[in-house]
Motif scaffolding. Sequence first.
Motif, PDB file in Angstrom:
ATOM      1  N   LEU A 161     -39.793   3.879  47.762  1.00 36.21           N
ATOM      2  CA  LEU A 161     -38.656   2.961  47.709  1.00 36.21           C
ATOM      3  C   LEU A 161     -38.269   2.658  46.266  1.00 36.21           C
ATOM      4  CD1 LEU A 161     -36.693   1.102  49.283  1.00 36.21           C
ATOM      5  CD2 LEU A 161     -38.451  -0.665  49.147  1.00 36.21           C
ATOM      6  N   VAL A 162     -39.247   2.353  45.440  1.00 34.77           N
ATOM      7  CA  VAL A 162     -38.970   2.066  44.026  1.00 34.77           C
ATOM      8  C   VAL A 162     -38.369   3.292  43.339  1.00 34.77           C
ATOM      9  CG1 VAL A 162     -40.055   1.547  41.799  1.00 34.77           C
ATOM     10  CG2 VAL A 162     -40.692   0.246  43.823  1.00 34.77           C
ATOM     11  N   TYR A 163     -38.918   4.442  43.610  1.00 35.01           N
ATOM     12  CA  TYR A 163     -38.414   5.682  42.997  1.00 35.01           C
ATOM     13  C   TYR A 163     -36.954   5.923  43.364  1.00 35.01           C
ATOM     14  CZ  TYR A 163     -37.882  10.682  42.147  1.00 35.01           C
ATOM     15  OH  TYR A 163     -37.427  11.909  41.734  1.00 35.01           O
ATOM     16  N   ASN A 164     -36.620   5.752  44.625  1.00 35.00           N
ATOM     17  CA  ASN A 164     -35.236   5.988  45.057  1.00 35.00           C
ATOM     18  C   ASN A 164     -34.267   4.947  44.511  1.00 35.00           C
ATOM     19  OD1 ASN A 164     -35.364   8.402  46.549  1.00 35.00           O
ATOM     20  ND2 ASN A 164     -36.459   7.315  48.148  1.00 35.00           N
ATOM     21  N   ILE A 165     -34.698   3.722  44.376  1.00 31.69           N
ATOM     22  CA  ILE A 165     -33.818   2.703  43.789  1.00 31.69           C
ATOM     23  C   ILE A 165     -33.656   2.949  42.291  1.00 31.69           C
ATOM     24  CG2 ILE A 165     -33.549   0.230  43.345  1.00 31.69           C
ATOM     25  CD1 ILE A 165     -34.931  -0.238  46.051  1.00 31.69           C
ATOM     26  N   LEU A 166     -34.725   3.384  41.631  1.00 35.77           N
ATOM     27  CA  LEU A 166     -34.629   3.689  40.195  1.00 35.77           C
ATOM     28  C   LEU A 166     -33.676   4.839  39.914  1.00 35.77           C
ATOM     29  CD1 LEU A 166     -38.312   3.308  38.956  1.00 35.77           C
ATOM     30  CD2 LEU A 166     -36.339   1.969  38.220  1.00 35.77           C
TER      31      LEU A 166
ATOM     32  N   PHE B 132     -30.777   5.100  41.073  1.00 34.77           N
ATOM     33  CA  PHE B 132     -29.422   4.549  41.006  1.00 34.77           C
ATOM     34  C   PHE B 132     -29.270   3.427  39.995  1.00 34.77           C
ATOM     35  CE2 PHE B 132     -29.985   6.204  45.323  1.00 34.77           C
ATOM     36  CZ  PHE B 132     -28.981   7.163  45.319  1.00 34.77           C
ATOM     37  N   THR B 133     -30.283   2.591  39.865  1.00 36.47           N
ATOM     38  CA  THR B 133     -30.139   1.424  38.998  1.00 36.47           C
ATOM     39  C   THR B 133     -31.504   0.923  38.543  1.00 36.47           C
ATOM     40  OG1 THR B 133     -29.220  -0.809  38.833  1.00 36.47           O
ATOM     41  CG2 THR B 133     -30.154  -0.188  40.953  1.00 36.47           C
ATOM     42  N   ASN B 134     -31.493   0.179  37.450  1.00 39.23           N
ATOM     43  CA  ASN B 134     -32.699  -0.488  36.961  1.00 39.23           C
ATOM     44  C   ASN B 134     -32.665  -1.982  37.256  1.00 39.23           C
ATOM     45  OD1 ASN B 134     -34.006   1.735  35.977  1.00 39.23           O
ATOM     46  ND2 ASN B 134     -33.176   1.541  33.918  1.00 39.23           N
ATOM     47  N   ASP B 135     -31.753  -2.398  38.108  1.00 40.05           N
ATOM     48  CA  ASP B 135     -31.646  -3.805  38.473  1.00 40.05           C
ATOM     49  C   ASP B 135     -32.616  -4.099  39.613  1.00 40.05           C
ATOM     50  OD1 ASP B 135     -30.887  -6.410  38.796  1.00 40.05           O
ATOM     51  OD2 ASP B 135     -28.909  -5.953  39.626  1.00 40.05           O
ATOM     52  N   TYR B 136     -33.573  -4.981  39.373  1.00 37.11           N
ATOM     53  CA  TYR B 136     -34.600  -5.270  40.375  1.00 37.11           C
ATOM     54  C   TYR B 136     -34.049  -6.000  41.594  1.00 37.11           C
ATOM     55  CZ  TYR B 136     -34.742 -10.023  38.494  1.00 37.11           C
ATOM     56  OH  TYR B 136     -34.410 -11.281  38.090  1.00 37.11           O
ATOM     57  N   HIS B 137     -32.860  -6.556  41.490  1.00 38.28           N
ATOM     58  CA  HIS B 137     -32.273  -7.242  42.643  1.00 38.28           C
ATOM     59  C   HIS B 137     -32.039  -6.289  43.813  1.00 38.28           C
ATOM     60  CE1 HIS B 137     -31.229 -10.210  39.472  1.00 38.28           C
ATOM     61  NE2 HIS B 137     -31.682 -11.024  40.417  1.00 38.28           N
ATOM     62  N   TRP B 138     -31.755  -5.036  43.518  1.00 39.02           N
ATOM     63  CA  TRP B 138     -31.568  -4.053  44.593  1.00 39.02           C
ATOM     64  C   TRP B 138     -32.863  -3.799  45.342  1.00 39.02           C
ATOM     65  CZ3 TRP B 138     -27.082  -3.108  46.505  1.00 39.02           C
ATOM     66  CH2 TRP B 138     -25.955  -3.275  45.707  1.00 39.02           C
ATOM     67  N   TYR B 139     -33.974  -3.822  44.631  1.00 39.21           N
ATOM     68  CA  TYR B 139     -35.269  -3.691  45.297  1.00 39.21           C
ATOM     69  C   TYR B 139     -35.532  -4.904  46.184  1.00 39.21           C
ATOM     70  CZ  TYR B 139     -40.263  -3.899  46.013  1.00 39.21           C
ATOM     71  OH  TYR B 139     -41.494  -4.031  46.597  1.00 39.21           O
ATOM     72  N   LEU B 140     -35.310  -6.092  45.644  1.00 40.15           N
ATOM     73  CA  LEU B 140     -35.537  -7.303  46.431  1.00 40.15           C
ATOM     74  C   LEU B 140     -34.606  -7.366  47.637  1.00 40.15           C
ATOM     75  CD1 LEU B 140     -35.972  -9.936  43.557  1.00 40.15           C
ATOM     76  CD2 LEU B 140     -37.755  -8.831  44.928  1.00 40.15           C
ATOM     77  N   LEU B 141     -33.364  -6.938  47.457  1.00 40.62           N
ATOM     78  CA  LEU B 141     -32.428  -6.910  48.589  1.00 40.62           C
ATOM     79  C   LEU B 141     -32.867  -5.925  49.667  1.00 40.62           C
ATOM     80  CD1 LEU B 141     -28.939  -7.099  46.854  1.00 40.62           C
ATOM     81  CD2 LEU B 141     -29.795  -8.644  48.602  1.00 40.62           C
ATOM     82  N   SER B 142     -33.332  -4.763  49.268  1.00 37.64           N
ATOM     83  CA  SER B 142     -33.733  -3.774  50.270  1.00 37.64           C
ATOM     84  C   SER B 142     -34.976  -4.215  51.032  1.00 37.64           C
ATOM     85  CB  SER B 142     -33.949  -2.410  49.617  1.00 37.64           C
ATOM     86  OG  SER B 142     -34.976  -2.469  48.667  1.00 37.64           O
ATOM     87  N   VAL B 143     -35.940  -4.802  50.340  1.00 38.10           N
ATOM     88  CA  VAL B 143     -37.136  -5.298  51.016  1.00 38.10           C
ATOM     89  C   VAL B 143     -36.773  -6.463  51.941  1.00 38.10           C
ATOM     90  CG1 VAL B 143     -39.351  -6.458  50.647  1.00 38.10           C
ATOM     91  CG2 VAL B 143     -38.727  -4.490  49.261  1.00 38.10           C
TER      92      VAL B 143
END
Length: 134
Positions: A78-83, A85-96
């Motif tokens: 999940l982290v790899y795929n979000i990275l 597209f972006t380095n904004d951690y909010h996208w990780y928190l939103l997806s989780v």
Amino acid sequence: MIHYLIVLFFVMLTVYLGLKSIKYRLAVLPICILVSLAGMRDYSIGTDTIVYVRDFIAELDYNYYYFEPNIEFGYQYLVYNILKFTNDYHWYLLSVALITVGLMIYSIRRYSTDYLLSVYIYITFGFYIFLFNT
């Protein structure tokens, strides 16, 4: 604290209105409200959040991301795929948050005999806020 009370009010209002109307699309609104609060928080909120978003804060390039065998593969994927597209951690928190809150509200809606009370308990008893700490 006022943010949580406002979110509680709007979630309970949308659940109540969704029960009174025959439109099941209102079930998406509580999920969107709860996911937006969980996803737009700062990384300092929650005990372990900084550990999970450190690659985003360090602005790691996904080409240099290393999959460690001792860390859960799903998290790393999940982290790899979000990275990518972006380095904004909010996208990780939103997806989780979308995964956990979406599945929880779906399960409550499907299996609960009192949907309104179950959502109220989910939010006020700390099950929703527990998402911020894990």
